[in-house]
Scaffold this active site. Structure first.
Site, PDB file in Angstrom:
ATOM      1  N   HIS A  51       9.429  37.807   8.777  1.00 49.29           N
ATOM      2  CA  HIS A  51       8.678  37.031   7.797  1.00 49.29           C
ATOM      3  C   HIS A  51       9.276  37.277   6.418  1.00 49.29           C
ATOM      4  CE1 HIS A  51       5.447  35.347   5.376  1.00 49.29           C
ATOM      5  NE2 HIS A  51       5.028  34.753   6.463  1.00 49.29           N
ATOM      6  N   LYS A  89      -5.681  33.211  12.528  1.00 51.36           N
ATOM      7  CA  LYS A  89      -6.520  33.123  11.331  1.00 51.36           C
ATOM      8  C   LYS A  89      -7.968  33.441  11.710  1.00 51.36           C
ATOM      9  CE  LYS A  89      -2.993  31.241   9.037  1.00 51.36           C
ATOM     10  NZ  LYS A  89      -2.322  31.874   7.886  1.00 51.36           N
TER      11      LYS A  89
END
Length: 443
Positions: free
Chosen positions: A260, A141
């Protein structure tokens, strides 16, 4: 036959038998009128059949309709064709108010036409030389906006601190601020540097998802040339054809494949319409992937415990018995198709570690993005805190302690000899995500 369980809500005035028959016909050989070419084939051989209907407890307007589809309706080894047939057109049918595909039973004969996961759970552990505990990951992040060099630095710090994997976010592909080739190079450098310092095998999920299959394969080939152990794909937005292509390449070239599920909640979150994630999970095991995100039960994303444990077993085990208390409508035999490791990711931190260890067991990846990078001392101490918490929970479990009852005590004990964990516990002691799940079991 392939068996399907549909949750059907007919329009007012439409009897459930008619609705079930319409679903079976529209998703197999039927059309809206009789056509003369019907006489040129054996419709009895090819048509889907609704063979059982049961009311849903507590909802007089809903029914579970069971449909059987002859195997000859489906192309071998094609999850794409399977979904095109079963859910391609019928969900827009006017006679139905809403429709949801709850589960599929894939017969052994059809399962054997799929390669499945590139490697599977045991081969992955052997490649990584990591046993007896869950694997640990971290999504880097901020997910968008970092330069490739700063991104690689964050990867290095997390891996050096004790994590097994770091991860590209699902929407990191090749944007103007960070082109894919630069990211791959800096991440590979970070992996090798962290491996040299720790003596452990490390990996970063390099997202190969791209606008075309050709570009996706170019990225996967470049990753293999760098010598990294794992790549990643967004299998729903990328599509099953692209995913199966990549899975075959990964098996042939020794790459692990992390999957994902971006976009899944568009399909599976509503209880009355769409498709349950257990169906998407089964399709992924057939199409191919070594990891897939499977919710956390305790974090920020949707997932009821019994339902989650049901499809986690469908991902990992060879043989799963029908168990409606966990949402499993059919007994499923995977005939030694390799298992997929479920990934718990989304809003989890060190206080969740006992619950995650108990819920998911050893064959899982516990992935802490903000729960690593949000540590007040930096990325590496955040990784240390998570690794210490995990090791403490595994040790306590192996000693016979009850993680559900003693979880907080176990974490506090570990804090005494890990200042990094102590700081993390202080930061996240008040963070909770307590909302009722939208998708629940029928009572």
């Amino acid at each position: 036959d392939i068996l399907a369980a549909f949750r059907v809500t007919p329009q007012p005035g439409v009897p459930p038998e008619e609705a079930g028959a319409a679903v079976a016909a529209e998703s197999s050989t039927g059309t809206w009128t009789t056509v003369w070419t019907d006489g040129l084939t054996s419709l009895d051989r090819y048509k889907g059949r609704c063979y059982h209907i049961e009311p849903v407890p507590g909802d007089p307007d809903q029914y579970i309709c069971y449909v059987a589809y002859p195997l000859d309706l489906f192309e071998e080894g094609s999850x794409t064709n399977m979904f095109t047939s079963i859910v391609g057109n019928v969900f827009g049918f006017k006679a139905l108010r809403v429709l949801r595909l709850e589960d599929l039973r894939i017969p052994v004969a059809y399962t054997k036409t799929f390669q499945g996961p590139p490697h599977g759970i045991q081969v992955e552990r052997d490649k990584l030389n990591k046993y007896g505990r869950p694997l640990m990951g971290c999504t880097i992040k901020p997910k968008l906006g970092l330069s490739a060099k700063n991104y690689g630095r964050a990867v290095y710090e997390c891996l050096r601190g004790g994590l097994d994997f770091t991860k590209d976010d699902e929407n990191v592909n090749s944007q103007p601020f960070m082109r894919w080739r630069d990211r791959f190079l800096f991440c590979a450098e970070a992996i090798y540097k962290a491996q040299a310092e720790t003596g452990e095998i490390k990996g970063h999920y390099l997202n190969a998802t791209a606008g075309t299959c050709e570009e996706m394969m170019k990225r996967a080939i470049f990753a293999r040339e760098l010598g990294v152990p794992i790549v990643m794909h967004d299998y729903l937005t990328g599509g099953f054809t692209a995913n199966t292509t990549l899975a075959h390449y990964c098996r042939d070239n020794g790459l692990l494949l992390h999957i994902h599920r971006a976009m899944h909640a568009v399909i599976d979150r509503q209880k009355n319409h769409g498709m349950h994630f257990r169906v998407l999970a089964k399709a992924l095991r057939m199409s191919g992937g070594d990891h897939i995100h499977a919710g956390t039960v305790v974090g920020k994303l949707e997932g009821e415990r019994d339902i989650t444990l049901g499809f986690v077993d469908l991902l990992r085990d060879d043989y799963i018995e029908k168990d409606r208390s966990r949402g499993i409508y059919f007994t499923q035999d995977w005939v030694s198709l390799p298992g997929v490791i479920p990934v718990a990711s989304g809003g989890i931190h060190v206080w969740h570690m006992p619950a995650l260890t108990e819920i998911f067991g050893d064959d899982s990846v516990l992935q802490f993005g903000g729960g690593t990078l949000g540590h007040p001392w930096g990325n590496a101490p955040g990784a240390v805190a998570n690794r210490v918490a995990l090791e403490a929970c595994v040790k306590a479990r192996n000693e016979g302690r009850d993680l559900a009852a003693e979880g907080n005590v176990i974490i506090r004990e570990a804090c005494k000899w890990s200042p990094e964990l102590s700081a993390a516990c202080e930061v996240w002691k008040e963070i909770k995500f307590e909302f009722e799940a939208m998708d629940t079991l029928d009572k």
